[in-house]
Design an enzyme around this catalytic site. Structure first.
Site, PDB file in Angstrom:
ATOM      1  N   ASN A 155       0.859  -1.191   0.000  1.00 39.16           N
ATOM      2  CA  ASN A 155       0.000   0.000   0.000  1.00 39.16           C
ATOM      3  C   ASN A 155       0.900   1.248   0.000  1.00 39.16           C
ATOM      4  OD1 ASN A 155      -2.120   1.974   1.871  1.00 39.16           O
ATOM      5  ND2 ASN A 155      -2.758   1.040  -0.025  1.00 39.16           N
ATOM      6  N   HIS A 178       3.058   4.572  -0.498  1.00 38.09           N
ATOM      7  CA  HIS A 178       2.794   6.014  -0.624  1.00 38.09           C
ATOM      8  C   HIS A 178       4.151   6.717  -0.781  1.00 38.09           C
ATOM      9  CE1 HIS A 178       4.065   6.049   3.537  1.00 38.09           C
ATOM     10  NE2 HIS A 178       3.068   5.248   3.879  1.00 38.09           N
ATOM     11  N   GLY A 223       6.001   8.218   1.191  1.00 37.63           N
ATOM     12  CA  GLY A 223       6.975   7.913   2.247  1.00 37.63           C
ATOM     13  C   GLY A 223       7.799   6.690   1.884  1.00 37.63           C
ATOM     14  N   HIS A 224       7.114   5.617   1.460  1.00 37.80           N
ATOM     15  CA  HIS A 224       7.832   4.409   1.031  1.00 37.80           C
ATOM     16  C   HIS A 224       8.764   4.747  -0.148  1.00 37.80           C
ATOM     17  CE1 HIS A 224       4.043   2.397   2.673  1.00 37.80           C
ATOM     18  NE2 HIS A 224       4.997   1.809   3.355  1.00 37.80           N
ATOM     19  N   GLN A 257       3.224  -9.744  13.255  1.00 35.27           N
ATOM     20  CA  GLN A 257       3.386  -8.496  13.991  1.00 35.27           C
ATOM     21  C   GLN A 257       2.058  -7.809  14.302  1.00 35.27           C
ATOM     22  OE1 GLN A 257       5.693  -6.736  10.657  1.00 35.27           O
ATOM     23  NE2 GLN A 257       4.664  -4.830  11.189  1.00 35.27           N
ATOM     24  N   GLY A 289      12.140   3.837   7.820  1.00 33.44           N
ATOM     25  CA  GLY A 289      11.661   5.184   8.090  1.00 33.44           C
ATOM     26  C   GLY A 289      11.754   5.558   9.566  1.00 33.44           C
ATOM     27  N   GLU A 290      12.100   6.828   9.811  1.00 31.32           N
ATOM     28  CA  GLU A 290      12.069   7.357  11.184  1.00 31.32           C
ATOM     29  C   GLU A 290      10.638   7.498  11.681  1.00 31.32           C
ATOM     30  OE1 GLU A 290      14.235  10.998  11.386  1.00 31.32           O
ATOM     31  OE2 GLU A 290      16.175  10.009  11.072  1.00 31.32           O
ATOM     32  N   ASP A 333       8.633   5.238  12.080  1.00 36.71           N
ATOM     33  CA  ASP A 333       8.519   4.166  13.072  1.00 36.71           C
ATOM     34  C   ASP A 333       9.844   4.113  13.831  1.00 36.71           C
ATOM     35  OD1 ASP A 333       5.866   2.977  12.134  1.00 36.71           O
ATOM     36  OD2 ASP A 333       7.032   3.028  10.297  1.00 36.71           O
ATOM     37  N   SER A 352      -0.088   4.057   5.592  1.00 25.17           N
ATOM     38  CA  SER A 352      -1.105   3.233   4.943  1.00 25.17           C
ATOM     39  C   SER A 352      -2.410   3.270   5.730  1.00 25.17           C
ATOM     40  CB  SER A 352      -0.618   1.792   4.833  1.00 25.17           C
ATOM     41  OG  SER A 352       0.616   1.767   4.157  1.00 25.17           O
TER      42      SER A 352
HETATM   43  P1  AMP Z   1       5.205  -0.216   6.372  1.00 25.06           P
HETATM   44  O1  AMP Z   1       4.832  -0.592   4.984  1.00 25.06           O
HETATM   45  O2  AMP Z   1       4.215   0.682   7.035  1.00 25.06           O
HETATM   46  O3  AMP Z   1       5.630  -1.387   7.206  1.00 25.06           O
HETATM   47  O4  AMP Z   1       6.499   0.699   6.234  1.00 25.06           O
HETATM   48  C1  AMP Z   1       7.622   0.288   5.507  1.00 25.06           C
HETATM   49  C2  AMP Z   1       8.732   1.278   5.736  1.00 25.06           C
HETATM   50  O5  AMP Z   1       8.311   2.582   5.321  1.00 25.06           O
HETATM   51  C3  AMP Z   1       9.134   1.409   7.212  1.00 25.06           C
HETATM   52  O6  AMP Z   1      10.550   1.527   7.292  1.00 25.06           O
HETATM   53  C4  AMP Z   1       8.440   2.676   7.633  1.00 25.06           C
HETATM   54  O7  AMP Z   1       9.078   3.323   8.727  1.00 25.06           O
HETATM   55  C5  AMP Z   1       8.554   3.503   6.365  1.00 25.06           C
HETATM   56  N1  AMP Z   1       7.557   4.588   6.339  1.00 25.06           N
HETATM   57  C6  AMP Z   1       6.227   4.476   6.617  1.00 25.06           C
HETATM   58  N2  AMP Z   1       5.639   5.682   6.546  1.00 25.06           N
HETATM   59  C7  AMP Z   1       6.601   6.576   6.218  1.00 25.06           C
HETATM   60  C8  AMP Z   1       6.634   7.986   6.013  1.00 25.06           C
HETATM   61  N3  AMP Z   1       5.551   8.731   6.138  1.00 25.06           N
HETATM   62  N4  AMP Z   1       7.818   8.562   5.683  1.00 25.06           N
HETATM   63  C9  AMP Z   1       8.952   7.820   5.556  1.00 25.06           C
HETATM   64  N5  AMP Z   1       8.994   6.474   5.747  1.00 25.06           N
HETATM   65  C10 AMP Z   1       7.843   5.866   6.079  1.00 25.06           C
END
Ligand code: AMP
Length: 283
Positions: A32, A34, A36-37, A61, A149-150, A152, A188
């Site tokens: 999903n 965005h 950020g990813h 998790q 990402g910071e 998390d 997401s």
């Molecule tokens: P997730 O798919 O939510 O497990 O996130 C995958 C990676 O994307 C993790 O390292 C998150 O910390 C990072 N991430 C999620 N949201 C953001 C964001 N808004 N900005 C930067 N990195 C992000």
């Protein structure tokens, strides 16, 4: 972009790249995707010759079954975005291949001093699930560097500690949080918000900024600042889980002499559980 589903196909491509002396950066995600990813993919491209992204919604998790079933799965759109971003390889394993004997039989990784604070306190078993899947993926991909990402931040520190403690040969790099124009950290889970709630959700960021402003102005009453922030969030309709001011490097509660500190917030708004954090340097 290559799309591979099996460990065998992944390893084959990785060893070919290695044979040619190429370096590899890895970005694990749950899909999903965005902006950020995609910012992590961009950072990964600056750090190595080839970039591998994984998409796997890791059931281990999720401490809440309904959160797992509702989690948005958008593989087609994700694939298009990764092609557009010039990612080299997308790894999309299925649950059976990651946990062939089921999750109960899976060897798990426990990183100490994490489940007693912040999200660790509120999501039982979550970080064991994160550490376990990240270790498995790091072992599969064998990257030189992996980008997280910071957004998390507790997860980022947990993974850095796991990599150090278990002597893994991978460098963990953090990347800044991407935000919507109103300050809301991209996530997401933001799509669980109504338009009205998305608008209000920017208050999470504004609340952190206002704490930073007061800290910079010399207010060191951390617990009062946190209580006031919770009241402010409740006024806007959030149900705060925690607002904490902690040390940046080890996540212990900040004391007045600390310089590198960070504000952490988790709050529910409507159907969404939102988390965010902001660094504050008092040096
Ligand atoms: P997730 O798919 O939510 O497990 O996130 C995958 C990676 O994307 C993790 O390292 C998150 O910390 C990072 N991430 C999620 N949201 C953001 C964001 N808004 N900005 C930067 N990195 C992000």
């Amino acid at each position: 972009m290559q799309i591979v589903k099996t460990a065998r196909a992944l390893r084959k491509q990785i060893s070919q790249w290695r044979l040619h002396g190429l370096t590899i950066a890895f970005v694990p995600t749950m899909g999903n995707l965005h902006a950020g990813h995609l910012s992590l993919v961009k950072k990964a491209q600056q750090l190595a010759d080839k970039v591998v992204v994984s998409i796997f919604v890791n059931p281990l998790q999720f401490n809440d079954q309904s959160d797992l079933s509702a989690y948005p799965r958008t593989l087609k759109a994700d694939t298009e975005q990764l092609i557009e971003s010039q990612c080299d390889l997308l790894f999309t394993p299925n649950q059976q291949s990651i946990y062939p004997e089921g999750m109960d039989a899976q060897t798990k990784v426990f990183v100490p001093n994490m489940d007693d604070k912040l999200c660790g306190l509120h999501r039982q078993g979550h970080f064991d699930g994160v550490a376990t899947i990240v270790l498995k993926l790091l072992n599969l991909v064998q990257a030189d560097v992996a980008v997280f990402g910071e957004k998390d931040y507790q997860q980022l520190l947990l993974i850095k500690k796991m990599v150090t403690d278990l002597n893994l040969a991978v460098e963990i790099v953090g990347a800044p949080t991407c935000r919507e124009p109103n300050g809301l950290a991209m996530s997401s889970r933001n799509q669980y918000l109504t338009d009205q709630q998305s608008h209000v959700a920017g208050e999470l960021y504004t609340t952190m900024l206002s704490i930073v402003e007061q800290l910079v102005n010399g207010n060191k009453d951390f617990s009062l600042l946190c209580e006031q922030a919770k009241d402010r969030l409740m006024h806007f309709g959030f149900q705060p889980e925690y607002v904490d001011i902690r040390r940046d490097d080890d996540l212990e509660l900040a004391i007045s002499d600390d310089k590198e500190i960070r504000i952490f917030i988790a709050a529910r708004l409507g159907q969404a559980r939102l988390i965010d954090n902001l660094a504050c340097n008092l040096a």
